[in-house]
Every structure is written in structure tokens, then in C-alpha cells.
Design a protein around this motif. Structure first.
Motif, PDB file in Angstrom:
ATOM      1  N   PRO A 288       1.540  10.637   9.533  1.00  0.00           N
ATOM      2  CA  PRO A 288       0.219  10.844   9.060  1.00  0.00           C
ATOM      3  C   PRO A 288      -0.168  12.152   8.745  1.00  0.00           C
ATOM      4  O   PRO A 288       0.493  13.263   9.145  1.00  0.00           O
ATOM      5  CB  PRO A 288      -0.466  10.609  10.437  1.00  0.00           C
ATOM      6  N   GLN A 289      -1.172  12.317   7.523  1.00  0.00           N
ATOM      7  CA  GLN A 289      -1.494  13.595   7.237  1.00  0.00           C
ATOM      8  C   GLN A 289      -0.376  14.181   6.371  1.00  0.00           C
ATOM      9  O   GLN A 289      -0.453  15.532   6.434  1.00  0.00           O
ATOM     10  CB  GLN A 289      -1.980  14.328   8.015  1.00  0.00           C
TER      11      GLN A 289
ATOM     12  N   GLU B  71      -6.817   0.812   4.173  1.00  0.00           N
ATOM     13  CA  GLU B  71      -6.120   1.362   3.044  1.00  0.00           C
ATOM     14  C   GLU B  71      -5.886   3.003   2.994  1.00  0.00           C
ATOM     15  O   GLU B  71      -6.935   3.499   3.204  1.00  0.00           O
ATOM     16  CB  GLU B  71      -6.504   0.772   1.614  1.00  0.00           C
ATOM     17  N   LEU B  72      -4.639   3.501   2.624  1.00  0.00           N
ATOM     18  CA  LEU B  72      -4.749   4.788   2.761  1.00  0.00           C
ATOM     19  C   LEU B  72      -5.086   5.594   1.585  1.00  0.00           C
ATOM     20  O   LEU B  72      -5.822   6.568   1.433  1.00  0.00           O
ATOM     21  CB  LEU B  72      -3.310   5.293   3.060  1.00  0.00           C
ATOM     22  N   ASN B  73      -4.932   5.043   0.304  1.00  0.00           N
ATOM     23  CA  ASN B  73      -5.136   5.490  -0.935  1.00  0.00           C
ATOM     24  C   ASN B  73      -6.536   5.214  -1.559  1.00  0.00           C
ATOM     25  O   ASN B  73      -6.924   3.931  -1.674  1.00  0.00           O
ATOM     26  CB  ASN B  73      -4.285   4.832  -1.993  1.00  0.00           C
TER      27      ASN B  73
ATOM     28  N   GLY C  53      -8.037   5.001   5.398  1.00  0.00           N
ATOM     29  CA  GLY C  53      -7.484   5.674   6.408  1.00  0.00           C
ATOM     30  C   GLY C  53      -6.082   5.178   6.847  1.00  0.00           C
ATOM     31  O   GLY C  53      -5.528   4.449   6.042  1.00  0.00           O
ATOM     32  N   ASP C  54      -5.272   5.760   7.826  1.00  0.00           N
ATOM     33  CA  ASP C  54      -3.777   5.742   8.176  1.00  0.00           C
ATOM     34  C   ASP C  54      -3.702   4.470   9.159  1.00  0.00           C
ATOM     35  O   ASP C  54      -4.378   4.421  10.235  1.00  0.00           O
ATOM     36  CB  ASP C  54      -3.334   7.084   8.865  1.00  0.00           C
TER      37      ASP C  54
ATOM     38  N   LYS D 107       1.144   3.658   2.410  1.00  0.00           N
ATOM     39  CA  LYS D 107       1.350   4.006   3.547  1.00  0.00           C
ATOM     40  C   LYS D 107       2.142   5.274   3.703  1.00  0.00           C
ATOM     41  O   LYS D 107       3.539   4.753   3.530  1.00  0.00           O
ATOM     42  CB  LYS D 107       1.059   2.966   4.681  1.00  0.00           C
TER      43      LYS D 107
ATOM     44  N   THR E 158       0.796  -1.184   0.004  1.00  0.00           N
ATOM     45  CA  THR E 158      -0.177   0.078   0.140  1.00  0.00           C
ATOM     46  C   THR E 158       0.725   1.096  -0.259  1.00  0.00           C
ATOM     47  O   THR E 158       2.172   1.278   0.065  1.00  0.00           O
ATOM     48  CB  THR E 158      -1.172  -0.158   1.189  1.00  0.00           C
TER      49      THR E 158
END
Length: 260
Positions: free
Chosen positions: A8-9, A98-100, A125-126, A4, A2
Motif C-alpha cells: 500500500p501507498q 480500483e486503485l488507479n 482505494g487499495d 493494484k 487493475t
């Protein structure tokens, strides 16, 4: 794998998700030629890549009849191979993080990922933050961690604290499997961080695949099933799922002996 990010952010844009088809197999890419996942088009719920198959080695450490009652979690959706296998083949409840958002959309459109249901939840999400939520603690029996960015250089979440959060998710006989791969010399560091979080005697490893993926398994509670029991379980897993579990026994061993 993924996309990641390390923090974060972060402001970095997420890579574009693309697909390619070759000789009956569909591949997922994140803006580079690196393969982030694959699917045999005529067998969409089987696991195509060898290392992803090996991430199911936790099946050797539990009794087969209990599998449908268990819960899985994937950190990093990739082509959704592990998620689909756990829900569709094993009948388990599963949560994928999943982040994307493009990865989720592409998996639903092109990789046969089913919609969310009572058995399946895909969370945008993260992963590093999501796993710290109290609702997940000590609820996961099989945790599969495959967190890489588009450069596939080394795991992007790889600290002892991260692996401690992973351990906190697991039930007493739960297992984490991690894909360790990269063009940097990160394997020894990653293994040391996993052992620090789980204890040195709770960790097992496969030999590396020809592509360079090394799957490491860590138990919340260390155990050493007899060779006979592992062979019996491997035979049953292979019969029930088609996974090459009997071959695993030749290349899957504890990192350290379990002391009395």
C-alpha cells in the motif's frame, strides 16, 4: 484487471490508461499492449471477454430468483465489465474497488460505467486495505477478484492472508471468483493459497481459456449441487443473460470431492 500494487501507498507511479478500438470492440490498456478489459461498443453492458464471463459462474451455485437481492463486489475495475453486468443486467447492488483514478475516469467516459447510485459504488482505494473494513464483512454474495498490474505477470495480491480477508467478506452461501493469469508459473501457488484460506473442498476451477486465463471459484460454504441442478441453473442463466453457461459445465469442476 487493475493496477493494484504489492505494498500500500508504494511510491511507484501508476501507468497511463489508454484505449483502442478495433472491429467494433473497445479495449483498455495500462501503458502496454496487454488488454486489461474490453467492451463491444454496440452492447456495452454485455461481457466481451470469455474469462470475465466465467467469473459469473457463481450464478450456478445460487437460485436465480434470489440474484437481484444479492450484493456483488469487484476488486479491480478493469473496463468495468463485471461491475456493469452485475448492476445493469442482474439488478444487483455492487461495489468496485480500483486503485488507479484514471481507470475510473476512463470507464465513465469511454466504457459506459454509470455514475454512483444506490445500486453502484466505485471506491478509489487499495483493495487489500479496503476489504478489511468492518462495513463489508459478510455482506458480499459474489466477489470477483482481478488484480493485475500493467505487466500482467501474476496476481499482485495473492497471499493466504489476502484470500482469508476475501472469505471474510462473503455471506454463508457467497462465492469468490478469481482470474489467475500470468507469464510466470504462479497458478499452482495461487490455487494452494486459495485452498488454504477457503478449505480444499470449497474450490472449483475452469479449464484455462485459449488466452491462458484460469478462473477459480471458492465458496465460503462448500457444496456440491447435483449435475441435474447445475444443468437446470445453467440453462436458466443462459436464457436470462446470454452467458454461455451450458458450455461452462464441460470445463468447470470441483478441485476435490466433497467428503461426507
Amino acid at each position: 484487471m487493475t493496477t493494484k500494487r504489492k505494498s500500500p501507498q508504494a511510491a511507484e507511479p501508476l501507468p497511463e490508461v489508454t484505449i483502442s478500438d478495433y472491429d467494433g470492440t473497445r479495449y483498455l490498456h495500462l501503458g502496454t499492449p496487454w488488454v486489461q478489459g474490453s467492451m463491444r461498443i454496440k452492447k456495452p453492458f454485455d461481457i466481451d471477454l470469455e474469462y470475465v464471463q466465467r467469473m459469473m459462474a457463481w450464478l450456478l451455485l445460487v437460485d436465480w430468483p434470489t440474484v437481484p437481492e444479492r450484493r456483488a463486489m469487484q476488486l479491480g475495475l478493469g473496463s468495468a465489465a463485471a461491475t456493469k453486468f452485475c448492476t445493469q443486467k442482474l439488478g444487483m447492488a455492487s461495489t468496485a474497488v480500483e486503485l488507479n483514478p484514471q481507470v475510473i475516469t476512463v470507464c465513465r467516459q469511454w466504457f459506459k460505467l454509470p455514475p454512483d447510485s444506490d445500486k453502484l459504488q466505485v471506491v478509489l482505494g487499495d483493495a487489500g486495505l479496503e476489504i478489511q473494513k468492518p462495513l463489508y464483512l459478510q455482506t458480499v454474495d459474489a466477489l470477483q477478484v482481478d488484480l493485475y498490474d500493467h505487466e500482467a505477470a501474476a496476481p499482485v495480491l495473492d497471499s493466504p492472508d489476502f484470500y482469508q480477508h476475501c472469505r471474510n467478506l462473503l455471506t454463508e452461501d457467497g462465492c469468490m471468483t478469481v482470474n489467475l493469469f500470468g507469464r510466470t508459473n504462479s497458478y499452482a501457488r495461487s490455487l494452494a493459497h486459495i485452498q488454504e484460506a477457503f478449505g480444499p473442498e470449497a474450490v472449483w476451477r475452469f479449464a484455462a481459456t485459449k488466452e491462458g486465463n484460469t478462473v477459480v471459484l471458492a465458496q465460503r460454504t462448500a457444496s456440491r449441487p447435483s449435475r441435474e441442478l447445475l444443468s437446470q441453473r445453467a440453462d436458466l442463466v443462459q436464457q436470462q443473460t446470454g452467458l454461455p453457461a451450458l458450455k461452462w459445465l464441460k470445463v468447470f469442476k470441483p478441485v476435490q470431492p466433497l467428503l461426507d
